[in-house]
Design a protein around this motif. Structure first.
Motif, short mmCIF file in Angstrom:
data_model
loop_
_atom_site.label_atom_id
_atom_site.label_comp_id
_atom_site.label_asym_id
_atom_site.label_seq_id
_atom_site.Cartn_x
_atom_site.Cartn_y
_atom_site.Cartn_z
N ASP B 180 0.68 -1.25 -0.26
CA ASP B 180 0.25 -0.07 -0.23
C ASP B 180 1.07 1.39 -0.22
O ASP B 180 2.02 1.60 1.04
CB ASP B 180 -0.72 -0.21 1.09
N LEU B 181 1.07 2.41 -0.91
CA LEU B 181 1.76 2.97 -1.63
C LEU B 181 1.08 4.73 -0.50
O LEU B 181 1.10 5.80 -1.19
CB LEU B 181 2.38 3.01 -2.01
N GLU B 182 -0.25 4.33 -0.82
CA GLU B 182 -0.79 5.48 0.03
C GLU B 182 -1.47 6.08 0.96
O GLU B 182 -1.18 4.43 1.87
CB GLU B 182 -2.35 5.99 -0.92
N GLY B 183 -1.75 7.13 1.49
CA GLY B 183 -1.76 7.47 2.93
C GLY B 183 -0.55 7.08 3.99
O GLY B 183 0.46 7.02 3.58
N THR B 184 -1.42 6.54 4.58
CA THR B 184 -0.23 6.16 6.15
C THR B 184 0.67 5.24 5.96
O THR B 184 2.18 4.27 6.26
CB THR B 184 -1.07 5.30 6.76
N GLY B 185 0.25 4.37 4.44
CA GLY B 185 1.36 3.67 3.46
C GLY B 185 2.77 3.55 3.30
O GLY B 185 3.96 3.00 3.43
N LYS B 190 2.66 -1.33 4.40
CA LYS B 190 1.97 -2.81 5.05
C LYS B 190 1.17 -3.07 3.69
O LYS B 190 1.77 -2.42 2.65
CB LYS B 190 0.91 -1.59 5.89
N GLY B 191 0.75 -4.25 3.64
CA GLY B 191 -0.13 -4.75 2.40
C GLY B 191 -1.12 -3.92 1.88
O GLY B 191 -1.44 -2.63 2.58
N LYS B 192 -1.10 -3.36 0.69
CA LYS B 192 -2.94 -3.32 0.29
C LYS B 192 -4.25 -4.05 0.57
O LYS B 192 -3.84 -5.35 -0.08
CB LYS B 192 -2.46 -3.17 -1.00
N VAL B 193 -5.46 -3.06 0.54
CA VAL B 193 -6.28 -4.20 0.95
C VAL B 193 -6.24 -4.82 -0.07
O VAL B 193 -7.29 -3.96 -1.43
CB VAL B 193 -7.14 -2.71 2.06
N ILE B 194 -7.21 -5.92 -0.44
CA ILE B 194 -8.13 -6.49 -1.53
C ILE B 194 -9.86 -6.03 -2.09
O ILE B 194 -9.73 -5.37 -0.23
CB ILE B 194 -7.51 -8.34 -1.31
N PRO B 195 -9.38 -6.42 -2.55
CA PRO B 195 -11.04 -5.30 -2.54
C PRO B 195 -12.27 -6.16 -2.00
O PRO B 195 -12.08 -7.93 -2.50
CB PRO B 195 -11.63 -5.41 -4.77
#
Lengths: 319, 375
Positions: B180-185, B190-195
């Motif tokens: 996860d490269l957005e926001g707090t990531g 941390k990993g990107k949340v799956i849809p």
């Protein structure tokens, strides 16, 4: 001179290879007697926690505290080995699963972490550590000095033990009996060797050696406590036994090879060499597989290798 | 000549009681609890209160059983992974790594399909991807053992560490597709949340929440049982496991069977990784997976279930309960490391119990047997 990359890498190979030497040497003794012990990783952690406990809780000069810490490491790990010995030698259970059980029991989520939590270890580096020292006064020799003679006492001890173990296995009467027990327990028994006793003693000795390997981490490499701090080195030690064809001298070469691979990430990074982290971190594990494949194939072809009765329980026939 | 350590010897029983299937696991389980209690006592803890809290947090408290199923779901799959392989004498210790690779593959496909995918595509795709990833990772030690005679225990273990390094790399040391490269990531890797379409369903039965992954695990266990008992492949597994030479004489190809078993075993652990992502974590979480160590615990599950796939279902709930209680009770007055201790003791006691059921313990009378031995 001492900053030469070549020297740094080789000196680090020996420093980080030292726990592998102890652990694999112990496993050679156990396997020579016919008992595989997959609990090396767990026993190393037991040794590490025992050594760290003594070094944290006893105040005193290093010359007093450190020997006690190493002895504690040996006792802790040997206690773990005793469980394995009882199950595999007396009760004759499957050696593979019993060894795994020992690693689960003693390992990262088991007794070692339990005791460390109980004793509140790992808050600070231990006061007394095994530092690098120039024991023989040869540390100023060009090239060899900084590589070989500026190491910790534990490394010098490992050399002594490799030599003594080699002599023991191949040049003494007891070593001959040990090899007989591992190759053909029936024959050994028929000429009056106490098979069970020999196996117990060598599994326990193997445990004690693995304990020193653990002490290398908690008294020198880290030097404090971290849950699961051995990071799979116990398993690499098991591979080294195969790599060295169950011989201490060949195993030593392999241990330093893998010590060098494990240390590359520290040595190269400190000097700003750009190599992907992923590559460096996985290198020791990938190389273990590669080396094992090569060695297993050539061993099979040349009839070299494992003691014939390795992994087989010995059941004395009734007369 | 006398053997120093044996005051007794083991004699094979002529008749194996049928009850062995029940008495060994149950007896071993309680023996392990007893040994654990001694250890707690020696270290100044009160075993009764510790066990009572485990029992409450695992099974009795409101909602605790649902939490237990969260831990039991991955254990069910890794338990099957070990049970299938060990039965053939293939010691796959690589369930841990196969679990990670299954999680990497299934989270990858869920992220790739995106939020516009259909549920009935996203979830089956994750299941297939997880199984495929685990199977590929598991087939490596199988291939090396079958064709290059390399010890599968060490290779499968090394692959655990390699899979661990890869998953850490994907989240912490690179800007990979999984991270996860957005926001707090940006600040805290941390990993990107799956849809959400790829979230696996949960079913409420009263107050109990049953994850879809657990039901999938039950169906898989049943399928494995049928595979082992009713198919040609199952028969070949039994022969190769029991008598490799016989298998070769009978025209089977032990190498192929071993690679196939290794792949199936890996696929089972990979399914566990998929279930863990789909049902619970919804991200690729390397540190969390490594802390759980479900792959290694699966070996304990398999052993206590005596390698029987259907029994694995029940045992996974018991071990899952202990694991769940271990998480829930982490704190200053609850010893960490207790879960591993209990798991290790259960394994020790199962091994010992197995022997004591198969053999009778006969006391040797000191002198006479020594004389007999000296002849």
């Amino acid at each position: 001179m001492n900053d030469n990359l070549f020297i740094v890498v080789f000196a680090a190979a020996i420093y980080y290879g030292t726990p592998l030497v102890f652990a694999a040497l112990g496993e050679i003794l156990a396997e020579r007697s016919g008992v595989i012990n997959l609990g090396v990783e767990g026993m190393m952690l037991l040794g590490a926690v025992g050594a760290c406990w003594v070094a944290t809780s006893i105040d005193g000069p290093a010359g007093v505290v450190l020997p006690i810490a190493v002895v504690a490491a040996m006792l802790f790990a040997a206690a773990g080995a005793l469980i394995h010995a009882f199950l595999t030698i007396t009760l004759r259970v499957n050696q593979i699963i019993s060894g795994l059980a020992l690693t689960i029991f003693a390992g990262v989520a088991g007794v070692s972490s339990y005791l460390a939590g109980l004793w509140d270890l790992g808050q600070a580096p231990v006061a007394n550590q095994f530092g690098k020292m120039d024991l023989l006064g040869w540390g100023d020799l060009p090239v060899l000095g900084p590589i070989l003679f500026n190491q910790t006492l534990l490394t010098y001890l490992s050399w002594l033990l490799v030599v003594l173990t080699s002599i023991y296995i191949f040049r003494t009467r007891w070593g001959l009996q040990l090899r007989a027990v591992g190759e053909s327990p029936q024959t050994a028994d028929s000429v009056g060797v106490a098979v069970q006793r020999s196996r117990y003693l060598h599994v326990l000795a193997g445990g004690a050696f693995a304990g020193i390997a653990g002490a290398c981490f908690s008294l020198s490499i880290l030097p404090t406590w971290q849950n699961g701090m051995t990071l799979g080195q116990g398993w690499i030690a098991l591979a080294l036994v195969i790599f060295g064809f169950w011989r201490p001298d060949l195993m030593l070469v392999g241990a330093y090879l893998f010590g060098g691979l494990s240390s590359l990430r520290y040595t190269l990074q400190a000097r700003g060499v750009e190599i992907p982290q992923l590559f460096l971190d996985s290198l020791p594990y990938v190389m273990t597989i590669v080396v094992l494949v090569v060695v297993s194939n050539s061993a099979a072809r040349r009839q070299l290798g494992a003691p014939a009765a390795l992994g087989k329980p010995y059941e004395r026939e009734e007369r | 000549m006398r053997s120093t350590f044996s005051g007794f010897r083991l004699e094979p029983r002529s008749h194996l009681p049928r009850l062995i299937n029940w008495t060994v696991p149950i007896g071993s389980f309680f023996a392990a609890l007893f040994a654990g209690a001694l250890l707690l006592l020696m270290t100044g803890q009160n075993p009764i209160s510790v066990y009572q809290r485990i029992l409450e947090r695992a099974f009795l408290d409101a909602g605790s059983l649902s939490g237990t199923l969260v831990a039991a779901t991955p254990l069910l799959f890794t338990g099957l992974c070990a049970a299938v392989a060990f039965r053939v004498g293939f010691f796959n210790i690589g369930g841990e790594g196969q679990f990670y690779v299954g999680a990497i593959f299934s989270s990858g496909i869920a992220l790739a399909l995106g939020r516009d995918a259909q549920v009935w595509i996203a979830i089956p795709a994750m299941i297939i991807a997880g199984a495929l990833g685990g199977a590929l990772w598991g087939a490596i030690p199988g291939f090396l053992r079958a064709y290059l005679r390399t010890n599968e225990i060490i290779t499968s273990l090394m692959l655990n560490y390699i899979a661990g390094v890869i998953s850490v790399y994907l989240i912490f040391e690179s800007s990979s597709f999984w991270r996860d490269l957005e926001g707090t990531g940006k600040m805290f890797p941390k990993g990107k949340v799956i849809p959400p379409v790829a979230f696996w369903p949960e079913y409420g039965i009263g107050s109990l929440v049953v994850p879809f992954g657990f039901l999938l695990g039950i169906a898989t266990a049943a399928w494995i049982a049928v595979l082992q008992r009713r198919t040609r492949f199952g028969y070949e597994m039994r022969v190769v496991g029991g008598a490799p030479t016989t298998a070769r004489y009978a025209g089977m190809r032990p190498g192929r069977v071993i690679v196939a078993v290794a792949a199936v075993s890996g696929a089972l652990a990979g399914l566990g990784g998929a279930a863990s992502v789909g049902n619970f974590r919804h991200i690729l979480d390397p540190k969390g997976m490594q802390q759980s160590g479900f792959g290694y615990a699966g070996i304990v599950v398999a052993a206590l279930a005596r390698l029987n796939p259907v029994a694995v279902i029940f045992v996974s709930i018991i071990i899952g309960g202990i694991t769940n209680a271990g998480y829930a009770l982490q704190g200053p007055d609850f010893p960490s490391g207790l879960v591993g201790i209990l798991e290790g003791l259960i394994l020790f006691c199962t091994l010992g119990g197995e022997v004591l059921m198969r053999y009778r313990v006969v006391r040797t009378r000191g002198v006479s047997s020594n004389v007999a031995g000296a002849q």
